[in-house]
Each structure stands twice: as structure tokens, then as C-alpha cells.
Design an enzyme around this catalytic site. Structure first.
Site, PDB file in Angstrom:
ATOM      1  N   TRP A  72       0.887  -1.123   0.074  1.00  0.00           N
ATOM      2  CA  TRP A  72       0.036  -0.046  -0.100  1.00  0.00           C
ATOM      3  C   TRP A  72       0.885   1.206   0.178  1.00  0.00           C
ATOM      4  O   TRP A  72       1.830   1.406   1.021  1.00  0.00           O
ATOM      5  CB  TRP A  72      -0.839  -0.135   1.229  1.00  0.00           C
ATOM      6  CG  TRP A  72      -1.628   1.404   1.443  1.00  0.00           C
ATOM      7  CD1 TRP A  72      -2.613   1.916   0.418  1.00  0.00           C
ATOM      8  CD2 TRP A  72      -1.034   2.474   2.326  1.00  0.00           C
ATOM      9  NE1 TRP A  72      -2.638   3.199   1.001  1.00  0.00           N
ATOM     10  CE2 TRP A  72      -2.000   3.613   1.726  1.00  0.00           C
ATOM     11  CE3 TRP A  72      -0.340   2.705   3.356  1.00  0.00           C
ATOM     12  CZ2 TRP A  72      -2.037   4.658   2.635  1.00  0.00           C
ATOM     13  CZ3 TRP A  72      -0.199   3.741   3.972  1.00  0.00           C
ATOM     14  CH2 TRP A  72      -1.089   4.881   3.800  1.00  0.00           C
TER      15      TRP A  72
ATOM     16  N   GLU B 198      -3.079  -2.692  -2.276  1.00  0.00           N
ATOM     17  CA  GLU B 198      -4.190  -2.383  -1.410  1.00  0.00           C
ATOM     18  C   GLU B 198      -4.551  -0.930  -2.180  1.00  0.00           C
ATOM     19  O   GLU B 198      -3.925   0.060  -2.004  1.00  0.00           O
ATOM     20  CB  GLU B 198      -3.903  -2.279  -0.020  1.00  0.00           C
ATOM     21  CG  GLU B 198      -5.038  -1.475   0.846  1.00  0.00           C
ATOM     22  CD  GLU B 198      -4.503  -1.475   2.280  1.00  0.00           C
ATOM     23  OE1 GLU B 198      -3.217  -1.691   2.723  1.00  0.00           O
ATOM     24  OE2 GLU B 198      -5.511  -1.319   3.157  1.00  0.00           O
TER      25      GLU B 198
ATOM     26  N   LYS C 209      -7.181   2.346  -2.197  1.00  0.00           N
ATOM     27  CA  LYS C 209      -7.786   3.492  -1.190  1.00  0.00           C
ATOM     28  C   LYS C 209      -8.446   4.668  -1.840  1.00  0.00           C
ATOM     29  O   LYS C 209      -8.184   4.912  -3.051  1.00  0.00           O
ATOM     30  CB  LYS C 209      -6.614   4.105  -0.300  1.00  0.00           C
ATOM     31  CG  LYS C 209      -6.855   4.883   0.958  1.00  0.00           C
ATOM     32  CD  LYS C 209      -6.077   5.113   1.701  1.00  0.00           C
ATOM     33  CE  LYS C 209      -6.391   6.044   3.049  1.00  0.00           C
ATOM     34  NZ  LYS C 209      -5.233   6.131   3.859  1.00  0.00           N
TER      35      LYS C 209
ATOM     36  N   ASP D 100      -9.432  -3.186   2.217  1.00  0.00           N
ATOM     37  CA  ASP D 100      -9.591  -2.361   3.773  1.00  0.00           C
ATOM     38  C   ASP D 100     -10.886  -2.075   3.609  1.00  0.00           C
ATOM     39  O   ASP D 100     -11.244  -1.226   2.708  1.00  0.00           O
ATOM     40  CB  ASP D 100      -8.578  -1.528   3.601  1.00  0.00           C
ATOM     41  CG  ASP D 100      -8.365  -0.853   5.042  1.00  0.00           C
ATOM     42  OD1 ASP D 100      -9.488  -0.340   5.427  1.00  0.00           O
ATOM     43  OD2 ASP D 100      -7.234  -0.795   5.417  1.00  0.00           O
TER      44      ASP D 100
ATOM     45  N   HIS E 178     -11.661   1.708   3.117  1.00  0.00           N
ATOM     46  CA  HIS E 178     -11.104   2.290   1.620  1.00  0.00           C
ATOM     47  C   HIS E 178     -11.987   2.477   0.671  1.00  0.00           C
ATOM     48  O   HIS E 178     -11.622   2.506  -0.346  1.00  0.00           O
ATOM     49  CB  HIS E 178      -9.759   1.566   1.483  1.00  0.00           C
ATOM     50  CG  HIS E 178      -8.524   1.834   2.071  1.00  0.00           C
ATOM     51  ND1 HIS E 178      -7.284   1.421   1.888  1.00  0.00           N
ATOM     52  CD2 HIS E 178      -8.494   2.220   3.491  1.00  0.00           C
ATOM     53  CE1 HIS E 178      -6.570   1.720   2.846  1.00  0.00           C
ATOM     54  NE2 HIS E 178      -7.245   2.270   3.782  1.00  0.00           N
TER      55      HIS E 178
ATOM     56  N   HIS F 270      -8.241  -6.148   5.102  1.00  0.00           N
ATOM     57  CA  HIS F 270      -7.630  -5.253   6.421  1.00  0.00           C
ATOM     58  C   HIS F 270      -9.184  -4.915   6.883  1.00  0.00           C
ATOM     59  O   HIS F 270      -9.968  -3.984   6.659  1.00  0.00           O
ATOM     60  CB  HIS F 270      -7.104  -4.144   5.721  1.00  0.00           C
ATOM     61  CG  HIS F 270      -5.713  -4.350   5.609  1.00  0.00           C
ATOM     62  ND1 HIS F 270      -4.952  -3.122   5.411  1.00  0.00           N
ATOM     63  CD2 HIS F 270      -4.908  -5.255   5.824  1.00  0.00           C
ATOM     64  CE1 HIS F 270      -3.557  -3.664   5.216  1.00  0.00           C
ATOM     65  NE2 HIS F 270      -3.680  -5.029   5.511  1.00  0.00           N
TER      66      HIS F 270
ATOM     67  N   ASP G  31     -12.092   6.823   6.435  1.00  0.00           N
ATOM     68  CA  ASP G  31     -11.194   5.978   6.682  1.00  0.00           C
ATOM     69  C   ASP G  31     -10.607   6.201   8.240  1.00  0.00           C
ATOM     70  O   ASP G  31      -9.249   6.287   8.442  1.00  0.00           O
ATOM     71  CB  ASP G  31     -10.204   5.707   5.742  1.00  0.00           C
ATOM     72  CG  ASP G  31      -9.062   4.761   6.179  1.00  0.00           C
ATOM     73  OD1 ASP G  31      -9.648   3.569   6.694  1.00  0.00           O
ATOM     74  OD2 ASP G  31      -7.974   5.041   5.754  1.00  0.00           O
TER      75      ASP G  31
ATOM     76  N   ASP H  73     -10.344   4.410  10.885  1.00  0.00           N
ATOM     77  CA  ASP H  73      -9.432   3.126  11.700  1.00  0.00           C
ATOM     78  C   ASP H  73      -9.816   3.160  13.229  1.00  0.00           C
ATOM     79  O   ASP H  73      -9.016   3.054  13.752  1.00  0.00           O
ATOM     80  CB  ASP H  73      -7.965   3.387  11.659  1.00  0.00           C
ATOM     81  CG  ASP H  73      -7.577   3.081  10.079  1.00  0.00           C
ATOM     82  OD1 ASP H  73      -7.421   1.889   9.575  1.00  0.00           O
ATOM     83  OD2 ASP H  73      -7.033   3.948   9.268  1.00  0.00           O
TER      84      ASP H  73
ATOM     85  N   ASP I 174      -6.698  -4.085  10.673  1.00  0.00           N
ATOM     86  CA  ASP I 174      -6.129  -2.890  10.364  1.00  0.00           C
ATOM     87  C   ASP I 174      -6.956  -1.628  11.012  1.00  0.00           C
ATOM     88  O   ASP I 174      -7.713  -1.297  10.272  1.00  0.00           O
ATOM     89  CB  ASP I 174      -5.938  -2.549   8.883  1.00  0.00           C
ATOM     90  CG  ASP I 174      -5.314  -1.277   8.648  1.00  0.00           C
ATOM     91  OD1 ASP I 174      -4.838  -0.853   9.387  1.00  0.00           O
ATOM     92  OD2 ASP I 174      -5.039  -0.814   7.511  1.00  0.00           O
TER      93      ASP I 174
HETATM   94  C1  RNT Z   1      -3.866   2.987   4.976  1.00  0.00           C
HETATM   95  C2  RNT Z   1      -3.828   1.544   4.816  1.00  0.00           C
HETATM   96  C3  RNT Z   1      -2.858   0.809   5.331  1.00  0.00           C
HETATM   97  C4  RNT Z   1      -2.102   1.305   6.615  1.00  0.00           C
HETATM   98  C5  RNT Z   1      -1.126   0.282   7.169  1.00  0.00           C
HETATM   99  C6  RNT Z   1      -0.430   0.953   8.708  1.00  0.00           C
HETATM  100  O1  RNT Z   1      -4.955   3.685   4.990  1.00  0.00           O
HETATM  101  O2  RNT Z   1      -4.937   1.099   5.503  1.00  0.00           O
HETATM  102  O3  RNT Z   1      -2.974  -0.662   5.310  1.00  0.00           O
HETATM  103  O4  RNT Z   1      -3.454   1.164   7.419  1.00  0.00           O
HETATM  104  O5  RNT Z   1      -0.410  -0.349   6.217  1.00  0.00           O
HETATM  105 ZN    ZN Z   2      -5.337  -1.229   5.362  1.00  0.00          ZN
END
Ligand code: RNT
Ligand code: ZN
Length: 417
Positions: free
Chosen positions: A186, A225, A227, A258, A261, A285, A293, A295, A325
Site C-alpha cells: 500500500w 491495497e 484507497k 480494506d 477504503h 484489512h 477511513d 481506523d 487494520d
Molecule cells: C492506510 C492503509 C494501510 C495502513 C497500514 C499501516 O490507509 O489502510 O493498510 O493502515 O499499512
Molecule cells: Zn489497510
């Protein structure tokens, strides 16, 4: 609650599920083989162990300053093992390159080798934890807004070299653990404002990736990955979903989904069956986006339940790798691991407990009322008794009793940091 009561509740649940054609013993076996790859970066707010100045960059952000975060590799390992001791089953650990053992030396990203991960290999072996890997494009003087898509050839080559080294490290990890190491790529590349050279940056990213993936390996697996956007990079993301979907399909490689994303109303679950027809495997993820996003800690929420259901319904259990993640510095970080990992397990458990054959039959014969009714009733079947039993068989705290265990470690260990 005694162990005996958990068993009794389970026996009742078992009968209840048997009545709709679901064998809970089989489901428990599947749960035992369901390995989540826990992300190492919740333990220290995505800091890693490079002796460097400066905070987190690359369009990602950790909020909060909850006391007790891991300050070094020993603390991080201890925290993760403690979290694992409160989670039933056996799980993997997903490392980022910046979590290598660099000592006090500054090892630049284009110098890293497997030597910096030998300690992790030993640790993994000693604790029965298999490792996955990620290249790290963020938090570095050469990160800026563009890495693999940077028009500056020198910067691009720096990150290509980094990525190639990370793949070689992943291969060595895979060989050592006799199980492929999943390596995620990523990069945050994008821009804050209206971008008129979109094609050119994507062309550069494609070319960089082609160089990176040229070497074939047999004990590591690559995934890419995408986004929607990063913070400060809101207008354009070079590695968008379309870009990587096309790239991975063309190269027959794995895609990382993810759950944070995508556009807020987009269903990630619905991507599973669409993508798995064109790519060999998926990496997840599992995160929790709140409005964006963000997290947040993964929960047993509808999008996550839907995602795991889709995997089970697609018969794709073994074509998916399950990573987590999220990074939240506002609460006990070990607790965050435990909540999120157990939540993902509960989603998988509920997906496995579904009477899918009956539901399919209803669907194929046009009995849509019956399909809807059974789906609705499944929500309230005693899946929690099955999860408690899963915990009991794995000798970890059931239900809310892990709260006390997390508090104990906080009082005895993390609060003193
Ligand atoms: C970032 C991505 C990625 C990170 C990690 C730390 O938006 O989700 O995967 O969260 O690699
Ligand atoms: Zn991620």
C-alpha cells in the site's frame, strides 16, 4: 458463570442449530482453523522502531494519547502475546517494515534485509505465530505525497528498491515458517488538490509495480491495497480501487480489501464474489470507518457481518487471508486488539452458523418470504453460546470477563511505562 453452565448453554444451542441443519461441532472446527493476522501497529500507534524523528505521515493519522503504548520491541511483543492470550485460536502477526530490529543504527528503507527480522522469526517460532509483511512508504523523508508514482526517478527507484527488498524478506519469512508470508503493498501516493496529470502518475505507478513484481517467489504472496483518499491527499489517489482491481486481475494477483477504503455507502461485502472470479485470493484489512477511513476498532457490526457472510456464501473461506487494520490511541491498546479480533471472529462464527443450504433452496425456488424470515431469525439464534464454548475450549476468558484481564495487565504493566 461456571464452565459447566457454558457447556450447558452450548448443548442447548447445539440442538437449536441442529434443528435448522447446522452442525455446531463442524463450525467450531472451522473456527479453530480461522487465523486472523493481527496488525502489529495498534500496539504503538504505527510508530515502529526506526530511530527517527517526526510523526506519522502518508495521509494516515492516530488520535489519542492513552498511556502505556509499547515503546520498544520487547514491550510490543509482550503486549501482543498478552492480547493473543485473551483471544481463542491461533493467530498470525502482520508486520510493517518499520518494525524491524534495527538496534540504534539507522537502516534506511533501501538497505533493509532479512537480518533485521531474524529476531521476529525466532519469536514467531517460539510462540507459534506466523508472520505476514508490509512495505512501508510513510513516515520517511522521501515519502512526500508521491513514492512509487513520483516523477523524480531517484525517489521512485528508492521506493522500488525498498519494495523489492520487502518481497525478498517476505520470501525468507515464508521459507522459514514453511507457510507463505502475505506481503501487502500500500502506498499513499496522491494529491491534495485538483490534479491534471492523473494518467501520468498511474502510468508511473504501474511501471514501478511491474518492476517490483518481476521476480517470482514461491513462499510469499503479494497483494495490493487501494484507497479512496488520504488526509491531505483528498483530491486524487494514484492507487485507486479501479487501478488496483484492473492491475491485480491482469496479473492474477491478490487484492487487499480494506473496509475503510471505499465510499461510505459502498458495500465491501459485495466485492467478494465480484473480485474472486477474477483474482486468485483476497486479503482483508478489517477496520471500522466512522464517516471516513478513521481506523476505529473493529466491531461486530453489519458491514463486517455481511463481509464474512459473503466469504462463506461464496465458498471462499480458503481463498481469503484475514488481516485487521485499525489504530486508535484513545483507549487501552491491548483491549483494542482483543475487542477487534474477537469481533471479527464473532462475525465469522455467525457466518458459519448460517443455514446456507436452506436459504439457497428458498432463493432458487422463489420462496422469498421464507428466505427473509430465516435470515431474520438467524440473527437471534444463540450464537453467543457457541462463541463462549469456543473460548472455553481454548481456555481463554469468555464474554465480558476479559475486561478484568486487560485491566490487570494495565495496572501491572502498561501504566508503569
Ligand atoms: C492506510 C492503509 C494501510 C495502513 C497500514 C499501516 O490507509 O489502510 O493498510 O493502515 O499499512
Ligand atoms: Zn489497510
Amino acid at each position: 458463570m461456571t464452565e459447566q453452565k457454558i457447556q450447558q448453554a452450548y448443548e442447548l444451542a447445539r440442538e437449536r442449530y441442529a434443528a435448522i441443519g447446522v452442525d455446531t461441532e463442524k463450525v467450531l472446527d472451522s473456527m479453530q482453523n480461522f487465523h486472523l493476522s493481527m496488525h502489529c501497529w495498534q500496539a504503538d500507534d504505527v510508530q515502529g522502531f526506526e530511530p527517527r524523528e517526526g510523526g506519522l505521515t502518508g495521509g494516515i493519522q492516530v488520535n489519542g494519547n492513552y498511556p502505556g503504548k509499547a515503546r520498544n520491541i520487547d514491550e510490543l511483543r509482550a503486549d501482543i502475546l498478552y492480547a493473543m492470550s485473551l483471544i481463542p485460536g491461533k493467530h498470525r502477526l502482520n508486520l510493517h517494515e518499520i518494525y524491524g530490529e534495527f538496534g540504534n543504527k539507522y537502516v534506511d528503507r533501501n538497505e533493509v534485509t532479512i537480518d533485521h527480522f531474524k529476531g521476529w522469526l525466532d519469536w514467531g517460532k517460539a510462540n507459534g505465530v506466523k508472520l505476514d509483511f508490509n512495505s512501508t512508504s510513510f513516515s520517511h523523508p522521501k515519502s512526500g505525497d508521491l513514492t512509487l508514482a513520483n516523477p523524480d526517478k531517484g525517489i521512485r527507484e528508492f521506493w522500488i528498491e525498498h519494495s523489492k527488498r520487502c518481497r525478498a524478506i517476505s520470501q525468507a519469512i515464508g521459507e522459514a515458517q514453511h507457510d507463505p508470508c502475505i506481503m501487502n503493498t500500500w502506498v499513499h501516493d496522491g494529491s491534495k488538490d485538483i490534479t491534471v496529470n492523473r494518467y501520468m502518475y498511474r502510468e508511473l505507478l504501474k511501471d514501478s509495480l511491474d518492476q517490483i513484481f518481476e521476480q517470482r517467489y514461491d513462499m510469499m504472496k503479494d497483494c495490493v491495497e487501494s484507497k479512496v483518499f488520504g488526509i491531505g491527499l483528498e483530491s486524487y489517489t494514484v492507487g485507486s480501487n479501479d487501478f488496483y482491481t484492473a492491475y491485480a486481475a491482469k496479473r492474477d494477483m491478490m487484492i487487499t480489501l480494506d473496509t475503510g477504503h471505499f465510499h461510505p455507502t459502498e458495500s465491501v461485502a459485495d466485492k467478494v464474489s465480484a473480485m474472486l472470479l477474477f483474482v486468485p485470493e483476497l486479503m482483508l484489512h478489517v477496520s471500522r470507518p466512522v464517516r471516513w477511513d478513521s481506523d476505529h476498532v473493529t466491531l461486530m457490526d453489519d458491514p463486517t457481518l455481511d463481509l464474512f457472510s459473503e466469504i462463506v456464501r461464496a465458498g471462499a473461506l480458503n481463498r481469503v487471508h484475514y488481516g485487521l487494520d485499525y489504530f486508535d490511541g484513545t483507549l487501552n491498546r491491548i483491549g483494542a486488539y482483543v475487542i477487534g479480533t474477537r469481533a471479527a471472529q464473532k462475525c465469522m462464527l455467525r457466518a458459519l452458523l448460517e443455514p446456507t443450504a436452506t436459504l439457497r433452496e428458498y432463493e432458487l425456488t422463489g420462496r422469498t418470504f421464507q428466505r427473509l424470515a430465516l435470515l431474520e431469525e438467524c440473527k437471534v439464534l444463540p450464537w453467543n453460546a457457541v462463541y463462549d464454548e469456543f473460548c472455553r475450549r481454548n481456555d481463554v476468558p469468555f464474554g465480558e470477563t476479559y475486561i478484568k484481564a486487560v485491566e490487570k495487565y494495565e495496572t501491572e504493566v502498561t501504566i508503569k511505562r
